[in-house]
Design a protein around this motif. Structure first.
Motif, PDB file in Angstrom:
ATOM      1  N   ALA A 227      29.417   5.370  -3.950  1.00  0.00           N
ATOM      2  CA  ALA A 227      29.535   4.156  -3.941  1.00  0.00           C
ATOM      3  C   ALA A 227      28.774   2.987  -2.847  1.00  0.00           C
ATOM      4  O   ALA A 227      28.928   1.808  -3.682  1.00  0.00           O
ATOM      5  N   LEU A 228      27.740   3.354  -2.790  1.00  0.00           N
ATOM      6  CA  LEU A 228      26.389   2.403  -2.329  1.00  0.00           C
ATOM      7  C   LEU A 228      25.968   1.569  -3.683  1.00  0.00           C
ATOM      8  O   LEU A 228      25.631   0.590  -3.729  1.00  0.00           O
ATOM      9  N   ALA A 229      25.801   2.432  -4.829  1.00  0.00           N
ATOM     10  CA  ALA A 229      25.304   1.835  -5.325  1.00  0.00           C
ATOM     11  C   ALA A 229      26.141   1.316  -6.500  1.00  0.00           C
ATOM     12  O   ALA A 229      25.520  -0.109  -6.932  1.00  0.00           O
ATOM     13  N   ARG A 230      26.786   1.689  -6.737  1.00  0.00           N
ATOM     14  CA  ARG A 230      28.177   0.714  -6.801  1.00  0.00           C
ATOM     15  C   ARG A 230      28.043  -0.226  -6.540  1.00  0.00           C
ATOM     16  O   ARG A 230      28.270  -1.679  -7.328  1.00  0.00           O
ATOM     17  N   GLU A 231      28.578  -0.369  -5.294  1.00  0.00           N
ATOM     18  CA  GLU A 231      28.596  -1.930  -4.981  1.00  0.00           C
ATOM     19  C   GLU A 231      28.275  -3.069  -4.811  1.00  0.00           C
ATOM     20  O   GLU A 231      27.930  -3.594  -4.548  1.00  0.00           O
ATOM     21  N   SER A 232      26.362  -1.795  -4.322  1.00  0.00           N
ATOM     22  CA  SER A 232      25.365  -3.042  -4.679  1.00  0.00           C
ATOM     23  C   SER A 232      25.515  -3.895  -6.447  1.00  0.00           C
ATOM     24  O   SER A 232      24.863  -4.336  -6.154  1.00  0.00           O
ATOM     25  N   ALA A 233      25.756  -2.826  -6.977  1.00  0.00           N
ATOM     26  CA  ALA A 233      25.208  -3.599  -8.477  1.00  0.00           C
ATOM     27  C   ALA A 233      26.744  -4.478  -8.384  1.00  0.00           C
ATOM     28  O   ALA A 233      25.693  -5.401  -9.437  1.00  0.00           O
ATOM     29  N   PHE A 234      27.530  -3.942  -8.031  1.00  0.00           N
ATOM     30  CA  PHE A 234      28.511  -5.266  -8.545  1.00  0.00           C
ATOM     31  C   PHE A 234      27.987  -6.899  -6.937  1.00  0.00           C
ATOM     32  O   PHE A 234      28.455  -8.040  -8.063  1.00  0.00           O
ATOM     33  N   ALA A 235      27.805  -6.273  -6.561  1.00  0.00           N
ATOM     34  CA  ALA A 235      26.661  -7.308  -5.263  1.00  0.00           C
ATOM     35  C   ALA A 235      26.086  -8.271  -6.178  1.00  0.00           C
ATOM     36  O   ALA A 235      25.976  -9.099  -6.012  1.00  0.00           O
ATOM     37  N   LEU A 236      25.214  -7.909  -6.284  1.00  0.00           N
ATOM     38  CA  LEU A 236      23.746  -8.486  -7.411  1.00  0.00           C
ATOM     39  C   LEU A 236      25.084  -8.904  -8.524  1.00  0.00           C
ATOM     40  O   LEU A 236      23.849 -10.257  -9.157  1.00  0.00           O
ATOM     41  N   ALA A 237      25.271  -8.161  -9.009  1.00  0.00           N
ATOM     42  CA  ALA A 237      26.403  -9.000 -10.376  1.00  0.00           C
ATOM     43  C   ALA A 237      26.970 -10.823  -9.843  1.00  0.00           C
ATOM     44  O   ALA A 237      26.631 -11.703 -10.291  1.00  0.00           O
ATOM     45  N   ARG A 238      27.896 -10.313  -9.105  1.00  0.00           N
ATOM     46  CA  ARG A 238      28.395 -11.616  -7.561  1.00  0.00           C
ATOM     47  C   ARG A 238      27.262 -13.035  -7.915  1.00  0.00           C
ATOM     48  O   ARG A 238      27.555 -13.573  -8.256  1.00  0.00           O
ATOM     49  N   MET A 239      26.008 -12.132  -6.883  1.00  0.00           N
ATOM     50  CA  MET A 239      25.134 -13.170  -6.497  1.00  0.00           C
ATOM     51  C   MET A 239      24.825 -13.557  -7.822  1.00  0.00           C
ATOM     52  O   MET A 239      24.206 -14.846  -8.277  1.00  0.00           O
ATOM     53  N   ALA A 240      24.584 -12.909  -8.927  1.00  0.00           N
ATOM     54  CA  ALA A 240      23.936 -12.966 -10.944  1.00  0.00           C
ATOM     55  C   ALA A 240      24.851 -14.616 -11.001  1.00  0.00           C
ATOM     56  O   ALA A 240      24.809 -15.367 -11.887  1.00  0.00           O
ATOM     57  N   ARG A 241      26.500 -14.185 -11.024  1.00  0.00           N
ATOM     58  CA  ARG A 241      27.331 -15.550 -11.453  1.00  0.00           C
ATOM     59  C   ARG A 241      27.463 -16.643 -10.595  1.00  0.00           C
ATOM     60  O   ARG A 241      26.696 -17.541 -11.760  1.00  0.00           O
TER      61      ARG A 241
END
Length: 686
Positions: A227-241
């Motif tokens: 869960a932490l791995a997935r959510e950090s990937a999503f958080a980084l994607a939001r930040m990049a966007r």
């Protein structure tokens, strides 16, 4: 670049001793991947307690037990079908071992009278006495090691035994580095009493004692890591966007007010709230990525039209993408009816358009004279050029892959994107399913929409249902008739068979649509029903989503007990779209099982899609609930959505906080987080 500490885990499976060309494909199938690490994520389904019991007398029928006793007697079979029997005795009771089609001399060698043996297997009740058929283990305690105290049991595939898989897993465990840093919050780890990462793998794959609490804690630890791995990937994607720039599309209050004044009804509060969120996103300078989720008939298209008006007012084009020709045409007709009278240019584009019509549409998109286009996959073909695409709206988004959505988004520099879904999901799963998307929910129905009356009937009343369908047709109404299968010889509830029967009995044109038809044939059958060329449409669940026929007042669903709750709700949503009373008739084959009865009762009680989604989740677990598997939302290796929704929520907050404070993941914990992301979600990193 992958961290070199992880290199041994990402070697191919045939790097394990004993995995040759024949075994490798079977092991890859089992592990769901080609690397050693994939095998470690193939966790045991259960564990068998193989500790030697104090006595035979204490064992119970039905359980797996390991016992020690003296060989008391050997009885050869009395005919070809009977087994060899060996009796063990330990002073408290007897245990009979049964061996069918065995070699008698071999058995007598294994079980000399008067010698002690340890056996392990399932205790059965044979005429009131304890029996074990073909023990899993037979051990001479004077010469051999006892069975393992705990044996992990794995899901298997053809060509692999449990013992062999466990041997490969033990090898794989040796490759997990001992010096991996802690990436989870240490306070959380302590509060939850979780083991360290490698220790969790060892507790599950090579436990020293049988301890169900330890198994649960180890699995939960690994689920949180995923869960932490997935959510950090999503958080980084939001930040990049947010770092990317997108055209700011200013709010257009007057134009929106003009559209709303032209409507014969007022939008719901949920529609207004959702559009406010969308409007604010579009007026920003980073690309919108928002999910508009609403129940059947909640009015998503109007919200999409309002967004398209805001885009047009700012000088931008909008593209609506639907998964099928029929849905794209339907969307075009709705948008054209709403927006053309207000002066907006609306067009359609699909594979059906050829020649001058297609060329004219392509020119209109290229020069900007077409402001709003509704279409299928044809929209992202090479020949399609937009002058100033600012908004992409994807309908029934779970029917498209991420690559499809990105192709359309690639027609412009960072356009805003709205994805729409008529598939409610349990609110507890929204974060897990939607990843890096912001979510707006339409949880109100437009005023005046009549509820569909839902009735459950045994299929012994088929003649009455056919008569009711005939009366509806004579009143100018139309009818959906859904069957679970296309065509099976030994089952009469098939689409092909029912189409023939209804055509003969009703004496009106009856359409047929199912998944084996070519796309053009399906579109033609749906279009004929929509225009009234056919009055009854017999179908499989291909009509589950999106088809809008206001004249349809009856939905018959055969063998309703075999459908999922959410699927029944989606099918029911195809009727009740006009001003006439509508009915959903659930035909079942008696007797009804408890779960099927509960599903049908839930459907009769409520038409709230979110409530139904929650009930479906409780009844069926995550499985393929609401098509989430197609959406790529249930491709978890460890996470169990029915148990771990709370973990996902904790992980989302933790990941957001960590990424906000350390966006480049350069801190000690940030670098550790990179490791777990490489292991748990490599596909989300591309």
């Amino acid at each position: 670049m992958r961290d070199e500490r992880l290199f041994p885990l990402f070697e191919p499976l045939d790097s394990l001793s004993g995995v040759g060309p024949k075994l490798k494909p079977a092991l890859e199938r089992l592990a769901g991947g080609e690397h050693v690490w994939d095998l470690l994520l193939h966790l045991p389904e259960r564990w068998v307690d193989r500790r030697v019991r104090p006595s035979i007398e204490e064992t119970e029928f039905g359980e797996v037990a390991t016992v020690k006793g003296e060989v008391h007697a050997y009885h050869p079979p009395y005919n070809e079908k009977s087994p060899h029997r060996v009796q063990l005795y330990d002073g408290t009771g007897f245990l009979t071992l049964a061996f069918f089609r065995a070699d008698g001399r071999w058995l007598q060698g294994q079980f000399p009278i008067g010698k002690e043996r340890v056996v392990s297997g399932r205790i059965e009740d044979y005429r009131g006495e304890r029996q074990m058929t073909h023990p899993d283990y037979i051990v001479d305690p004077a010469r051999e090691a006892l069975p393992p105290a705990v044996e992990p049991i794995y899901g298997l595939t053809a060509g692999l035994t449990n013992k062999r898989v466990h041997g490969f897993v033990e090898q794989a465990l040796q490759r997990v580095p001992d010096d991996l840093p802690e990436w989870a919050d240490t306070g959380l780890v302590e509060a939850k009493r979780w083991p360290a990462f490698k220790e969790a793998l060892q507790w599950l794959h090579t436990p020293e004692t049988y301890d169900e609490e330890k198994f649960a804690l180890a699995r939960e630890r690994l689920a949180y890591d995923e869960a932490l791995a997935r959510e950090s990937a999503f958080a980084l994607a939001r930040m990049a966007r947010k770092r990317r720039s997108a055209p700011s599309v200013p709010r257009a209050e007057e134009r929106i007010a003009e559209l709303l004044r032209a409507l014969p009804f007022a939008p719901t509060g949920a529609q207004s709230r959702a559009f406010d969120q969308i409007s604010e996103d579009m007026s920003g300078t980073s690309p919108m990525r928002r999910m508009l989720q609403g129940d059947v008939g909640a009015g998503k298209t109007l919200v999409g039209a309002m967004a398209a008006v805001q885009a047009a007012a700012g000088g931008f084009q909008s593209a609506f993408m639907a998964p099928t020709e029929v849905l794209a045409r339907q969307q075009y007709e709705t948008l054209n009816k709403l927006l053309s009278p207000l002066g907006y240019s609306v067009a359609a584009l699909s594979g059906r358009d050829k020649g001058t019509v297609r060329e004219s549409t392509l020119m209109g998109l290229a020069d900007g004279s077409i402001q709003i286009i509704a279409g299928t996959h044809a929209l992202f073909q090479e020949a399609v050029r937009f002058r100033n695409l600012g908004l992409v709206i994807v309908d029934e988004q779970h029917r498209f892959g991420v690559a499809d959505r990105m192709k359309l988004a690639g027609k412009a520099k960072s356009p805003h994107m709205l994805v729409m879904s008529a598939t409610p999901i349990p609110r507890t799963l929204a974060q897990a399913v939607n990843g890096d998307l912001d979510v707006s929910i339409l949880d109100e129905k437009p005023a005046g929409r009549k509820p569909v009356e839902t009735r459950a009937l045994p299929d012994t009343r088929m003649d009455e249902v056919v008569d009711a369908v005939g009366r509806a047709i004579s009143r100018g109404e139309r009818v959906f008739w859904v069957c679970p299968k296309v065509d099976v010889d030994d089952d009469d509830s098939t689409a092909v068979g029912r189409h023939a029967m209804l055509s003969k009995q009703l004496n009106v044109p009856v359409g047929l649509v199912h998944g084996r038809l070519k796309a053009a044939e399906k579109d033609s059958a749906l279009e004929n029903f929509r225009t009234g060329a056919t009055r009854v449409l017999v179908a499989t669940t291909v009509i589950e989503v999106g088809v809008d026929v206001p004249e349809a007042t009856i939905m018959v669903i055969e063998r309703a007990e075999g459908f999922g709750l959410a699927q029944l709700h989606q099918l029911r949503g195809r009727v009740g779209r006009g001003d006439k009373p509508s009915y959903c008739l659930l035909l079942y084959r008696p007797p009804l099982g408890d779960m099927a009865r509960e599903r049908i009762e839930t459907l009769r009680r409520t038409d709230d899609g979110f409530e139904i989604a929650e009930a479906d989740f409780k009844l069926r677990g995550p499985g393929d609930i609401l098509g989430l598997r197609q959406a790529g939302a249930t491709d978890y290796r460890v996470i169990d959505l029915s148990e771990d929704a709370a973990l996902l929520a904790i992980a989302a907050k933790d990941a957001e906080a960590l990424v906000t404070s350390d966006p480049d993941l350069e801190s000690v914990r940030g670098r550790a987080l990179r490791l777990v992301r490489e292991m748990m979600v490599p596909r989300l990193l591309s």
